[in-house]
Scaffold this motif. Structure first.
Motif, mmCIF file in Angstrom:
data_model
loop_
_atom_site.group_PDB
_atom_site.id
_atom_site.type_symbol
_atom_site.label_atom_id
_atom_site.label_comp_id
_atom_site.label_asym_id
_atom_site.label_seq_id
_atom_site.Cartn_x
_atom_site.Cartn_y
_atom_site.Cartn_z
ATOM 1 N N THR A 238 0.833 -1.203 0.000
ATOM 2 C CA THR A 238 0.000 0.000 0.000
ATOM 3 C C THR A 238 0.868 1.253 0.000
ATOM 4 O O THR A 238 1.866 1.327 0.728
ATOM 5 N N VAL A 239 0.471 2.245 -0.807
ATOM 6 C CA VAL A 239 1.194 3.519 -0.845
ATOM 7 C C VAL A 239 0.193 4.666 -0.721
ATOM 8 O O VAL A 239 -1.007 4.490 -0.940
ATOM 9 N N THR A 240 0.705 5.837 -0.392
ATOM 10 C CA THR A 240 -0.118 7.048 -0.317
ATOM 11 C C THR A 240 -0.167 7.711 -1.698
ATOM 12 O O THR A 240 0.469 7.257 -2.652
ATOM 13 N N MET A 241 -0.892 8.813 -1.791
ATOM 14 C CA MET A 241 -0.925 9.573 -3.037
ATOM 15 C C MET A 241 0.481 10.051 -3.405
ATOM 16 O O MET A 241 0.885 10.011 -4.567
ATOM 17 N N GLU A 242 1.227 10.469 -2.391
ATOM 18 C CA GLU A 242 2.602 10.902 -2.640
ATOM 19 C C GLU A 242 3.444 9.727 -3.128
ATOM 20 O O GLU A 242 4.371 9.900 -3.925
ATOM 21 N N GLY A 243 3.113 8.515 -2.659
ATOM 22 C CA GLY A 243 3.830 7.318 -3.103
ATOM 23 C C GLY A 243 3.638 7.057 -4.586
ATOM 24 O O GLY A 243 4.559 6.580 -5.270
ATOM 25 N N LEU A 244 2.451 7.376 -5.092
ATOM 26 C CA LEU A 244 2.213 7.244 -6.537
ATOM 27 C C LEU A 244 3.144 8.168 -7.320
ATOM 28 O O LEU A 244 3.658 7.798 -8.377
ATOM 29 N N THR A 245 3.344 9.376 -6.787
ATOM 30 C CA THR A 245 4.245 10.334 -7.440
ATOM 31 C C THR A 245 5.662 9.788 -7.496
ATOM 32 O O THR A 245 6.359 9.923 -8.515
ATOM 33 N N GLU A 246 6.095 9.127 -6.419
ATOM 34 C CA GLU A 246 7.454 8.588 -6.356
ATOM 35 C C GLU A 246 7.639 7.404 -7.324
ATOM 36 O O GLU A 246 8.709 7.238 -7.902
ATOM 37 N N ILE A 247 6.586 6.610 -7.495
ATOM 38 C CA ILE A 247 6.679 5.501 -8.454
ATOM 39 C C ILE A 247 6.833 6.045 -9.870
ATOM 40 O O ILE A 247 7.568 5.497 -10.688
ATOM 41 N N ASP A 248 6.130 7.145 -10.161
ATOM 42 C CA ASP A 248 6.307 7.901 -11.399
ATOM 43 C C ASP A 248 6.110 7.054 -12.659
ATOM 44 O O ASP A 248 7.001 6.953 -13.513
ATOM 45 N N ALA A 249 4.939 6.457 -12.782
ATOM 46 C CA ALA A 249 4.622 5.662 -13.978
ATOM 47 C C ALA A 249 4.199 6.575 -15.128
ATOM 48 O O ALA A 249 3.670 7.671 -14.908
ATOM 49 N N ASP A 250 4.430 6.093 -16.361
ATOM 50 C CA ASP A 250 3.962 6.840 -17.528
ATOM 51 C C ASP A 250 2.440 6.779 -17.658
ATOM 52 O O ASP A 250 1.813 7.715 -18.132
ATOM 53 N N HIS A 251 1.864 5.645 -17.251
ATOM 54 C CA HIS A 251 0.408 5.471 -17.332
ATOM 55 C C HIS A 251 -0.068 4.787 -16.042
ATOM 56 O O HIS A 251 0.523 3.795 -15.614
ATOM 57 N N ILE A 252 -1.112 5.315 -15.440
ATOM 58 C CA ILE A 252 -1.673 4.741 -14.214
ATOM 59 C C ILE A 252 -3.076 4.219 -14.500
ATOM 60 O O ILE A 252 -3.904 4.919 -15.092
ATOM 61 N N ILE A 253 -3.321 2.975 -14.098
ATOM 62 C CA ILE A 253 -4.664 2.399 -14.167
ATOM 63 C C ILE A 253 -5.164 2.241 -12.739
ATOM 64 O O ILE A 253 -4.542 1.536 -11.935
#
Length: 312
Positions: A238-253
C-alpha cells in the motif's frame, strides 16, 4: 398325450420368457447404475460420479468449470462488491446458477446447497469447518487453495476431470492473444511504463505481483516503473498519493469505487501526478474489474479492455 405335450411346450415358453425377462432386468439395472471414478483431493481419495451433472462449486472455480463444459448449478463466484450475485461479465454463463456464498468465506448457505441436489461438491480448505456437513449431501472434492495463482487453479480443476489437454490449449491461446495485444499497445504507445492500483480510502494498493498487474506485466509483457514497491506475500503493498508520485509511472490504471473516484476528483495532489497531467490515467469501476484478473474468463476479457483504455 397331446394335451401333455401342449402343457410342456407352454411351460418351456414361460420359463424361457422368465429367463429373457430376468436378463433384461439385470442389464437395465447395470446400465442405470451410475459409473464412478476415484480422484485425489486435499482430503485424500474421493469417489465421484464419472460424469457429474449437478455440480456445486464453492471453491471459486466456477469459471474454470464453465470453460471445461461443466456449468455449476450453484456457485460462490460472486462480485467482490456485490456479493449476492455473480460478476456482470459472466452473467450470461453463470446467471442461472444459485449463489450460495462467497468463495473467500469460511461458511456457505448449506440449505441452498442441499436444495441444488448436487451430485458433486467442490470446495476449498478455507471452508474446512463445513466439510462434514457437505459430505452428507454429496461427494466432496477439496481442492488446494491456489486463489492467487489462477493458472495453477485452472490446471487443478482440469486434472479433476481428466481435461488437462483442453485446459492447456485454452491457456496457450490466451497467452498468444495477450502477447499480441501487448505488442499492439507498445506499437501505439511506445515503451511506456504501466502502474495498476486499487484506490482505497485515500491510499492505493499496488498490483505489483497480483491481480490485474500481472495481466499487464506477465501476460502482455508491458513494462512496470522502476520504483515499484516490493510484494513479499499475497498481500498487496500500500502507498499514499505521494507514493504514486514517487513511483512515477507513464500510465496509471486505477480501480475505484464511486466514492474513491470522487475523492480523486477533489484531490489537488492527484492532479499534479505526471501521468494524470499528461492524460495517461485510466479509472476502471471496482465492480467487476477488481476480481476479473483472478479468474480465467475475466482475465481474458481484460486483455481487450486494457488495450481499449490505454490506447487513445
Amino acid at each position: 398325450m397331446k394335451k401333455l405335450k401342449t402343457l410342456v411346450a407352454l411351460g418351456l415358453t414361460i420359463a424361457t420368457l422368465g429367463i429373457v425377462t430376468g436378463c433384461s432386468n439385470g442389464a437395465s439395472e447395470n446400465n442405470t447404475k451410475e459409473e464412478t471414478r476415484t480422484v485425489e483431493s486435499v482430503k485424500g481419495k474421493v469417489e465421484i460420479p464419472a460424469d457429474p451433472k449437478k455440480i456445486v462449486d464453492i471453491s471459486g472455480s466456477s469459471e474454470e468449470l464453465v470453460l471445461l463444459g461443466h456449468t455449476p448449478v450453484a456457485t460462490a463466484n460472486v462480485d467482490s462488491y456485490e456479493t449476492n450475485k455473480v460478476p456482470s461479465y459472466i452473467e450470461d454463463k453463470l446467471g442461472n446458477a444459485k449463489v450460495v456464498g462467497h468463495s473467500m468465506m469460511e461458511t456457505m448457505d448449506i440449505e441452498g446447497i442441499l436444495a441444488a441436489e448436487p451430485d458433486l461438491i467442490i470446495m476449498a480448505p478455507r471452508q474446512e469447518k463445513i466439510y462434514d456437513q457437505l459430505k452428507e449431501i454429496a461427494p466432496v472434492v477439496m481442492l488446494e487453495d491456489k486463489s492467487n495463482d489462477w493458472e495453477a487453479k485452472f490446471k487443478d480443476v482440469a486434472t479433476l476431470f481428466g481435461q488437462e489437454e483442453q485446459a492447456q490449449k485454452w491457456l496457450n491461446d490466451y497467452y498468444k492473444k495477450a502477447q499480441k495485444l501487448g505488442e499492439e499497445i507498445k506499437s501505439d504507445n511506445g515503451e511506456k511504463t504501466y502502474l495498476t492500483v486499487l484506490a482505497s480510502s485515500g491510499q492505493f494498493m499496488v498490483f505489483t505481483e497480483g491481480g490485474i498487474g500481472t495481466v499487464l506485466k506477465d501476460d502482455m509483457k508491458l513494462p512496470q516503473p522502476k520504483n515499484m514497491p516490493k510484494q513479499d506475500s499475497i498481500t498487496l503493498p500500500t502507498v499514499t498519493m505521494e507514493g504514486l508520485t514517487e513511483i512515477d509511472a507513464d500510465h496509471i490504471i486505477v480501480i475505484a469505487t464511486e466514492s474513491d473516484k470522487a475523492d480523486l476528483e477533489k484531490s489537488t495532489v492527484w492532479k499534479e501526478i505526471r501521468a494524470v497531467k499528461d492524460g495517461n490515467a485510466t479509472i476502471l469501476d471496482a465492480s467487476p474489474y477488481f476480481s476479473q484478473a483472478y479468474n480465467p474468463i475475466g482475465r481474458e476479457l481484460l486483455l481487450q479492455s486494457i488495450k481499449d483504455e490505454v490506447v487513445k
